[in-house]
Scaffold this motif. Structure first.
Motif, short mmCIF file in Angstrom:
data_model
loop_
_atom_site.label_atom_id
_atom_site.label_comp_id
_atom_site.label_asym_id
_atom_site.label_seq_id
_atom_site.Cartn_x
_atom_site.Cartn_y
_atom_site.Cartn_z
N ARG A 3 41.60 -66.63 -107.42
CA ARG A 3 41.61 -65.11 -107.08
C ARG A 3 41.39 -64.90 -105.48
N ALA A 23 39.61 -53.47 -103.48
CA ALA A 23 38.40 -53.35 -104.02
C ALA A 23 37.47 -53.73 -103.02
N ASP A 24 36.29 -53.10 -102.43
CA ASP A 24 35.25 -53.56 -101.70
C ASP A 24 34.77 -54.69 -102.31
N VAL A 25 34.01 -55.76 -101.51
CA VAL A 25 33.37 -57.03 -102.13
C VAL A 25 32.17 -57.17 -101.20
N PRO A 26 31.17 -57.47 -101.82
CA PRO A 26 29.81 -57.34 -101.18
C PRO A 26 29.86 -58.53 -100.17
N TRP A 27 30.58 -59.54 -99.98
CA TRP A 27 30.65 -60.29 -98.61
C TRP A 27 31.39 -59.73 -97.37
N ALA A 28 31.05 -59.68 -96.35
CA ALA A 28 31.75 -59.02 -95.23
C ALA A 28 32.93 -59.86 -94.95
N ASP A 30 35.11 -61.46 -92.29
CA ASP A 30 34.80 -62.14 -90.79
C ASP A 30 35.86 -62.06 -89.98
N ASP A 32 35.97 -62.94 -86.84
CA ASP A 32 35.78 -63.94 -85.82
C ASP A 32 36.38 -65.29 -86.58
N PRO A 51 22.26 -98.76 -95.07
CA PRO A 51 21.01 -98.62 -95.88
C PRO A 51 19.85 -99.53 -95.03
N ALA A 52 18.77 -99.12 -95.05
CA ALA A 52 17.53 -100.04 -94.51
C ALA A 52 17.60 -101.52 -95.15
N PRO A 53 17.20 -102.51 -94.43
CA PRO A 53 17.44 -103.75 -94.78
C PRO A 53 16.14 -103.86 -95.94
N LEU A 54 16.52 -104.69 -96.77
CA LEU A 54 15.68 -104.76 -97.81
C LEU A 54 14.32 -105.19 -97.60
#
Lengths: 287, 659
Positions: A3, A23-28, A30, A32, A51-54
């Protein structure tokens, strides 16, 4: 996000910022945001986290795990089907199967660890207890397995009168601790074996080698698997054959001391069906 | 069970028991319940081979079987939980060693190798049969040790094992049976749980509902009856050797516990090394030779959970308090057989009362004297040799200060009030006047009382922490304490998850997750308000979290048209989903580690085959070149690291699944 893809594009064009399909959506929206359309690198350099040594306890755990694994691998239950044995396919035979590089027999192959395709189940006791009333052996541990597997577990269990094979079986366990020289300690030290007079280290080594060979000796097993499905009942003579492998000879050579306790197979008790077939001495007690 | 768990279990079994077993097991995993002929068909194995494979699996408790009494057909099923516990075997052995000494470690290792074992056979295999032992028990032990030394000296077996006499072996087994680390094998343990349940249901129906079960009420009755019976069966097995779990809720007289606890402590401290004589070598510690035993993984999980809690408390409060906590948990452990009890009575709503508890007095009896109780909290008395009176004044001042702090804490969290009141009550009991009196008593009593107060302060610290490590349940024996494991494991999970998120994303993501888990479902705007982030930043973090499945999005349309513009989007956090997510990741990572180890092994195959040759084993120096030895060493290190990683991931699995 289908979508967001198509609808979002059209929304951006037609409806202005922040709209999907008009339709308008709630997130603006952007303004920029600059999307980067250049193709991404196929294999970007990744810094894998180290990983750290055993810690000491962790290393101890791992060594215990490996020790356990090694012991099971050396024990009777470990199986390797191998590459040549594809499950579900008939095993091909003939010259075409021989590996020209490693398949040619060499002297050192004598020492190569043999792979087992079938676990050796007859090497451990299944709770054999004498039932005096019926003059037979009751195998207490068998009740934990379904009946149809009993003949596989112990061919003797289905024999008339619950006869007991002449050898006394023993668990192959280790009493040695994993942190020591773990590779050398897997054999179960048996006080009965060398009770009279200490063995030299060479003899011990020989002995262990002999055990290993006999443990890993699975030529019969291989033949059986080729035959495919077999009736469990006609296995019995074979199982006895297996017992007569070269193991006894080696045993007698190096530690053939007279052992009073083991002269009568099971300590001199005289149950009517317990006959001595004149086989090896107490050596078989190793299993 | 998931694909990854299945893969992991197959790999583990392959690693330990070889290809035949793992092939049969993976067939069972994929197809579920099968008869032997179906299994032979699906696994493409000849019947003889298959039977051998099944025997190994049953012997090791990796597969379950049930013979239906109606048609006599045996069905087989895989038991993936016990296959998983293979990954824990290293931990299990180490724990047994820590608790009961090295000999116990080898006993556990032997049990793991053999699956289940008859005690008599095990003793035989150790070369200590009952007939010969008659002499050994009475004074013959020393002779035996000397013989043993001569014999095994060159094999390199540790001295400790030569001293292993029959009675010692028996008492090791007995003690582990008593504390539940090993358990008796019963036939029901080989059945799938549903079959077991059905079996009991059948008998219950026959005995009590001969006219058939009618209506929801009777159905519920039957269900309860089945659970009751299963629980009873379980407890019969347990109580034969161990703590009478039926009396869990009932408080034992203090003297009994103290005496027992003290005895146990002595055993653990001095174990086999020195003071293990008399008392324990008596006849009554001999275990029935015909008993069949196995390792009880459930109990080990309890201990692993305790270790996690101790680590957490050490991080939160401090090492001395953690040591006190460790002792408390160890004492409670005896009454806890498993972490999650599926058979716990349903109707019992008052879960709190059910948990085992311990009083300060009982705890102090076994608490090690080496722990520095005094100096680990607040300001210590300046010099030890000071007048006792002064010391107590300092102490009482400190106590007042602590009480003040208590009040602050109590105000902050409302439900703390009640327990706080109790605490201050019991504090009064040990108030200043008490110390004044004790000043005139002999110093021993003084020390004892002071020590008690110190222990109590540590326990209060644990109780007042926002994690609630312990909960006060009464005033018996200078304050009685219990541990709410459910709440604590919830905290453990949350803390672990947060650290995973921080590691993967950043602190902002963790902040958002914490906000969401605390507040529930939130709008994007609310999230950014609470988190003090710009909406854009918050959105970026939320989207990342959403993509990796840690948080969820819910759409709430404001009208029937479900237009996006008229829809509210709420973010929320679901612990259960995250738990599953992390668990699957863990399984997958563990499986990948094992696969990697296999690949590395394949690479080394020619060299490993040489190293395993019977003439080479034990004489590596002679047969292997320097380069070969170095290569072997580096492979061993690689494998160690991979297996270590598996063990670390197993810790996470424990937290997210078992505790």
């Amino acid at each position: 996000m289908s979508r967001g893809g198509r609808g979002g594009w059209r929304g951006g064009r037609l409806g202005g910022p922040g709209k999907i399909a008009g339709a308008d959506v709630p997130w603006a929206w952007d303004p920029d945001l600059k999307l980067d359309y250049t193709p991404s690198q196929l294999y970007p350099p990744v810094q894998p986290p180290v990983p750290a040594p055993l810690t000491h306890p962790e290393r101890l755990q791992v060594s215990l795990y490996r020790h356990l694994r090694d012991r099971i691998h050396e024990g009777p239950l470990y199986t390797v089907l191998g590459d040549s044995h594809r499950v579900g396919h008939k095993e091909a035979s003939g010259a075409g199967q021989i590996d020209p590089f490693e398949g040619v027999p060499t002297y050192s192959m004598r020492y190569v660890k043999k792979k087992r395709k079938l676990p050796r189940l007859d090497t451990r006791p299944y709770g054999e207890v004498a039932d005096l009333a019926r003059a037979s052996w009751v195998r207490r541990l068998l009740k934990y397995f379904p009946k149809e597997l009993w003949s596989t577990l112990d061919p003797d269990s289905t024999a008339p009168g619950g006869a007991r094979s002449s050898k006394k079986k023993k668990l192959t366990i280790s009493t040695a601790h994993a942190n020591g020289l773990s590779e050398d300690e897997w054999a179960s030290p048996d006080p009965e074996q060398g009770g009279d007079g200490g063995l030299s280290s060479k003899a011990t080594l020989e002995k262990r080698k002999g055990m290993l060979n006999s443990l890993l000796n699975d030529e019969e097993d291989e033949e059986d698997t080729k035959d495919g499905v077999r009736n469990a009942d006609d296995e019995q003579p074979e199982e006895e054959e297996e017992a007569d492998d070269d193991f006894e000879d080696e045993e007698e050579e190096m530690a053939g001391d007279y052992n009073a306790e083991g002269y009568f197979e099971d300590g001199g008790d005289d149950y009517p069906d317990d006959f001595d077939d004149g086989g090896g001495a107490d050596g078989e007690g190793w299993y | 069970m998931s694909r990854h768990a299945l893969e992991l279990c197959t790999l583990l079994v392959n690693d330990i028991y070889g290809e035949l077993s793992s092939h049969v097991l993976s067939t069972l995993f994929r197809y579920g319940r099968l008869t032997i002929s179906q299994l032979s068909q699906k696994s493409h194995l000849p019947l003889r081979q298959l039977k051998h494979g099944l025997v190994v699996l049953i012997q090791q408790h990796l597969a379950l079987h049930y013979t239906s009494p109606d048609d006599g057909i045996t069905y087989y099923e895989a038991d993936w939980m016990s296959s998983y516990s293979l990954a824990r075997s290293g931990k299990v052995m180490r724990l047994a060693e820590e608790r009961f000494g090295e000999a116990a470690g080898t006993v556990i290792a032997n049990l793991l190798t053999q699956g289940h074992v008859r005690v008599g056979d095990l003793v035989d295999a150790y070369g200590l049969s009952a007939a010969k032992a008659k002499g050994n028990v009475k004074g013959g032990g020393i002779n035996r040790e000397v013989n043993g030394q001569a014999k095994f000296g060159d094999v390199g077996i540790k001295a400790e094992h030569q001293g292993l006499t029959l009675s010692r072996l028996h008492s090791i087994i007995h003690r582990m049976l008593h504390s539940g680390y090993i358990t008796q094998v019963t036939e029901e343990q080989f059945w799938p749980i549903t079959d077991y349940q059905n079996d009991i249901e059948r008998t219950a129906k026959r005995e009590h509902f001969s006219g058939g079960v009618k209506g929801p009420k009777q159905k519920q009755e039957l269900e309860e009856m089945v659970r009751e019976r299963m629980r009873k069966n379980r407890e019969v097995v347990r109580s034969k050797f161990g703590v009478d779990s039926g009396s869990r809720g009932i408080k034992r007289p203090a003297s009994d516990i103290t005496a027992r606890g003290r005895g146990k402590r002595v055993k653990i401290d001095y174990g086999f090394e020195s003071g293990y004589t008399k008392g324990d070598d008596t006849e009554d510690t001999f275990v029935d030779e015909n008993l069949v035993i196995r390792v009880n993984h459930e109990k080990f999980v309890v201990v692993f959970r305790n270790q996690e809690l101790i680590n957490l408390s050490e991080k939160r409060i401090g090492s001395a308090t953690a040591q006190v906590y460790a002792e408390l948990l160890r004492r409670l452990e005896a009454n806890i057989d498993r972490c999650k009890d599926n058979l716990a009575p349903v109707g019992e709503s008052d879960e709190m009362e059910w948990g085992p508890s311990i009083s300060t007095l009982e705890l102090s009896a076994t608490l090690s004297r080496d722990i520095d109780l005094v100096n680990s909290i607040g300001k210590a008395p300046i010099v030890k040799t000071e007048m006792k009176g002064q010391k107590f004044i300092v102490n009482s001042r400190k106590r007042r200060r602590l009480e003040l702090e208590d009040d602050v804490v109590g105000d902050a969290s409302s439900d703390e009030g009640e327990s706080d009141a109790e605490d201050t009550d019991s504090d009064d009991h040990w108030g200043d006047e008490d110390f004044d009196i004790s000043m005139q008593d002999n110093s021993l009593v003084k020390n004892q009382k002071g020590r008690m107060a110190e222990i109590k302060r540590h326990l209060q610290l644990l109780a007042e922490d926002s994690y609630r490590f312990v909960r006060s349940v009464g005033n018996r024996g200078l304050g009685e304490w219990t541990v709410d494991f459910d709440a604590l494991t919830g905290i453990l999970k949350q803390a672990e998850l947060e650290s995973i998120i921080t590691e993967r994303f950043d602190g902002v993501a963790t902040r958002l997750v914490r906000i969401l888990s605390e507040k529930g479902k939130l709008d994007e705007k609310q999230v950014s308000n609470i988190s003090l982030l710009k909406q854009k930043e918050a959105r970026a973090a939320l989207t990342l979290l959403y993509e990796s499945g840690f948080i969820q999005l819910q759409e709430v349309p404001r009208d029937a048209n479900r237009q996006p513009s008229r829809t509210i989007y709420l973010w929320y956090f679901d612990m259960e989903r995250c738990r599953q997510l992390v668990l699957q990741d863990c399984y997958k990572a563990m499986a990948r580690c094992l696969q990697r180890a296999n690949t590395e092994k394949q690479k080394m195959h020619p060299l490993l085959a040489k190293a395993e040759r019977t003439d080479v084993v034990g004489r590596e120096e002679h047969y292997l070149s320097k380069i070969e030895r170095a290569a072997l060493q580096s492979w061993k290190e690689k494998e160690e690291r991979l297996l270590g990683q598996v063990a670390r991931l197993d810790r996470l699995v424990g937290i997210f699944r078992d505790y």
